[in-house]
Design a protein around this motif. Sequence first.
Motif, PDB file in Angstrom:
ATOM      1  N   LYS A 136       0.824  -1.217   0.000  1.00  0.00           N
ATOM      2  CA  LYS A 136       0.000   0.000   0.000  1.00  0.00           C
ATOM      3  C   LYS A 136       0.855   1.263   0.000  1.00  0.00           C
ATOM      4  CE  LYS A 136      -4.159  -1.574   2.423  1.00  0.00           C
ATOM      5  NZ  LYS A 136      -4.624  -1.845   3.786  1.00  0.00           N
ATOM      6  N   LEU A 137       1.885   1.251   0.831  1.00  0.00           N
ATOM      7  CA  LEU A 137       2.746   2.426   0.956  1.00  0.00           C
ATOM      8  C   LEU A 137       3.398   2.781  -0.380  1.00  0.00           C
ATOM      9  CD1 LEU A 137       4.119   4.379   3.126  1.00  0.00           C
ATOM     10  CD2 LEU A 137       6.019   2.754   3.072  1.00  0.00           C
ATOM     11  N   THR A 138       3.986   1.780  -1.039  1.00  0.00           N
ATOM     12  CA  THR A 138       4.698   2.085  -2.283  1.00  0.00           C
ATOM     13  C   THR A 138       3.715   2.371  -3.425  1.00  0.00           C
ATOM     14  OG1 THR A 138       5.019  -0.291  -2.595  1.00  0.00           O
ATOM     15  CG2 THR A 138       6.867   0.936  -1.729  1.00  0.00           C
ATOM     16  N   ALA A 139       2.546   1.703  -3.404  1.00  0.00           N
ATOM     17  CA  ALA A 139       1.553   1.991  -4.451  1.00  0.00           C
ATOM     18  C   ALA A 139       1.121   3.453  -4.349  1.00  0.00           C
ATOM     19  CB  ALA A 139       0.358   1.054  -4.331  1.00  0.00           C
ATOM     20  N   ARG A 140       0.836   3.909  -3.131  1.00  0.00           N
ATOM     21  CA  ARG A 140       0.395   5.299  -2.960  1.00  0.00           C
ATOM     22  C   ARG A 140       1.526   6.267  -3.285  1.00  0.00           C
ATOM     23  NH1 ARG A 140      -3.887   8.303  -0.774  1.00  0.00           N
ATOM     24  NH2 ARG A 140      -3.421  10.391  -1.522  1.00  0.00           N
ATOM     25  N   PHE A 141       2.751   5.901  -2.880  1.00  0.00           N
ATOM     26  CA  PHE A 141       3.904   6.754  -3.179  1.00  0.00           C
ATOM     27  C   PHE A 141       4.032   6.966  -4.692  1.00  0.00           C
ATOM     28  CE2 PHE A 141       8.465   7.028  -4.281  1.00  0.00           C
ATOM     29  CZ  PHE A 141       8.737   8.261  -3.718  1.00  0.00           C
ATOM     30  N   MET A 172       6.155  10.935  -0.270  1.00  0.00           N
ATOM     31  CA  MET A 172       6.296   9.903   0.767  1.00  0.00           C
ATOM     32  C   MET A 172       5.449  10.233   1.993  1.00  0.00           C
ATOM     33  SD  MET A 172       7.354   6.984   1.490  1.00  0.00           S
ATOM     34  CE  MET A 172       8.576   6.448   0.294  1.00  0.00           C
ATOM     35  N   HIS A 173       5.410  11.516   2.375  1.00  0.00           N
ATOM     36  CA  HIS A 173       4.565  11.894   3.521  1.00  0.00           C
ATOM     37  C   HIS A 173       3.093  11.567   3.230  1.00  0.00           C
ATOM     38  CE1 HIS A 173       7.810  14.867   5.070  1.00  0.00           C
ATOM     39  NE2 HIS A 173       7.802  13.786   5.818  1.00  0.00           N
ATOM     40  N   THR A 174       2.653  11.834   2.017  1.00  0.00           N
ATOM     41  CA  THR A 174       1.268  11.516   1.640  1.00  0.00           C
ATOM     42  C   THR A 174       1.037  10.007   1.721  1.00  0.00           C
ATOM     43  OG1 THR A 174       1.211  13.430   0.195  1.00  0.00           O
ATOM     44  CG2 THR A 174      -0.462  11.741  -0.204  1.00  0.00           C
ATOM     45  N   ALA A 175       2.017   9.238   1.243  1.00  0.00           N
ATOM     46  CA  ALA A 175       1.881   7.775   1.273  1.00  0.00           C
ATOM     47  C   ALA A 175       1.815   7.270   2.715  1.00  0.00           C
ATOM     48  CB  ALA A 175       3.046   7.132   0.517  1.00  0.00           C
ATOM     49  N   ILE A 176       2.668   7.793   3.572  1.00  0.00           N
ATOM     50  CA  ILE A 176       2.659   7.355   4.982  1.00  0.00           C
ATOM     51  C   ILE A 176       1.335   7.747   5.639  1.00  0.00           C
ATOM     52  CG2 ILE A 176       3.761   7.650   7.255  1.00  0.00           C
ATOM     53  CD1 ILE A 176       6.457   7.928   5.790  1.00  0.00           C
ATOM     54  N   ALA A 177       0.857   8.955   5.329  1.00  0.00           N
ATOM     55  CA  ALA A 177      -0.405   9.428   5.917  1.00  0.00           C
ATOM     56  C   ALA A 177      -1.593   8.567   5.474  1.00  0.00           C
ATOM     57  CB  ALA A 177      -0.641  10.889   5.544  1.00  0.00           C
ATOM     58  N   ALA A 202       4.380   5.559  17.117  1.00  0.00           N
ATOM     59  CA  ALA A 202       5.826   5.316  17.238  1.00  0.00           C
ATOM     60  C   ALA A 202       6.403   4.764  15.925  1.00  0.00           C
ATOM     61  CB  ALA A 202       6.100   4.344  18.390  1.00  0.00           C
ATOM     62  N   HIS A 203       5.690   3.830  15.317  1.00  0.00           N
ATOM     63  CA  HIS A 203       6.175   3.273  14.042  1.00  0.00           C
ATOM     64  C   HIS A 203       6.093   4.307  12.924  1.00  0.00           C
ATOM     65  CE1 HIS A 203       5.548  -0.528  16.263  1.00  0.00           C
ATOM     66  NE2 HIS A 203       6.540  -0.946  15.524  1.00  0.00           N
ATOM     67  N   ARG A 204       5.028   5.119  12.952  1.00  0.00           N
ATOM     68  CA  ARG A 204       4.879   6.189  11.959  1.00  0.00           C
ATOM     69  C   ARG A 204       6.043   7.170  12.065  1.00  0.00           C
ATOM     70  NH1 ARG A 204       0.233   7.450   9.282  1.00  0.00           N
ATOM     71  NH2 ARG A 204      -0.878   6.016  10.640  1.00  0.00           N
ATOM     72  N   ARG A 205       6.398   7.516  13.316  1.00  0.00           N
ATOM     73  CA  ARG A 205       7.511   8.455  13.550  1.00  0.00           C
ATOM     74  C   ARG A 205       8.821   7.861  13.021  1.00  0.00           C
ATOM     75  NH1 ARG A 205       7.312  13.304  13.414  1.00  0.00           N
ATOM     76  NH2 ARG A 205       9.136  13.045  12.168  1.00  0.00           N
TER      77      ARG A 205
END
Length: 128
Positions: free
Chosen positions: A17-22, A92-97, A107-110
């Motif tokens: 999901k993270l890389t697809a959104r990135f 990347m911030h958008t993907a993480i969000a 904690a993992h997000r940070r």
Amino acid sequence: MQQTFYEAVGGAETFRKLTARFYEEVAKDDIVRPLYPEEDLGPAERRMRMFLEQYWGGPHTYSDERGHPRLRMRHNPFKIGPLERDAWLRCMHTAIASIDSDTLDDAHRRALTDYMEMAAASMVNSAF
Ligand code: HEM
């Protein structure tokens, strides 16, 4: 045995999901998109996903296929200045969000965000 970061944040599905959104964001970005030599971002997405999975304690497919990451060297062909770094980080911030907080706690997000900021800064190879 202690859980890896990879396992703690939901394993393969979360990195997918993270890389697809990135890469969805990269595709729309006028600063970063032109740096990618290939029309099809699919292979780049897969390399990024494999790299991140490996980095965070998941499968080692990246190095099995590509060898040592040597990311700074692999980015030498692309001019990466402060603008490109910031644009990459915006994607990347958008993907993480986009990853929900049940999957990625604070904690993992940070930790993930700090790593991306450090890694992006270390990829800069141009002053402008
Ligand atoms: C590859 C751009 C930062 C990880 C690439 C490619 C481009 C690019 C154009 C080639 C596409 C391809 O693989 O076909 C950028 C820009 C950055 C940046 C503009 C701005 C700072 C990063 C960071 C990471 C990263 C911080 C890791 C956290 C990768 C990986 C590959 C790659 C794993 C594939 C390397 C390979 O095995 O060939 N990047 N990148 N990049 N990038 Fe980045």
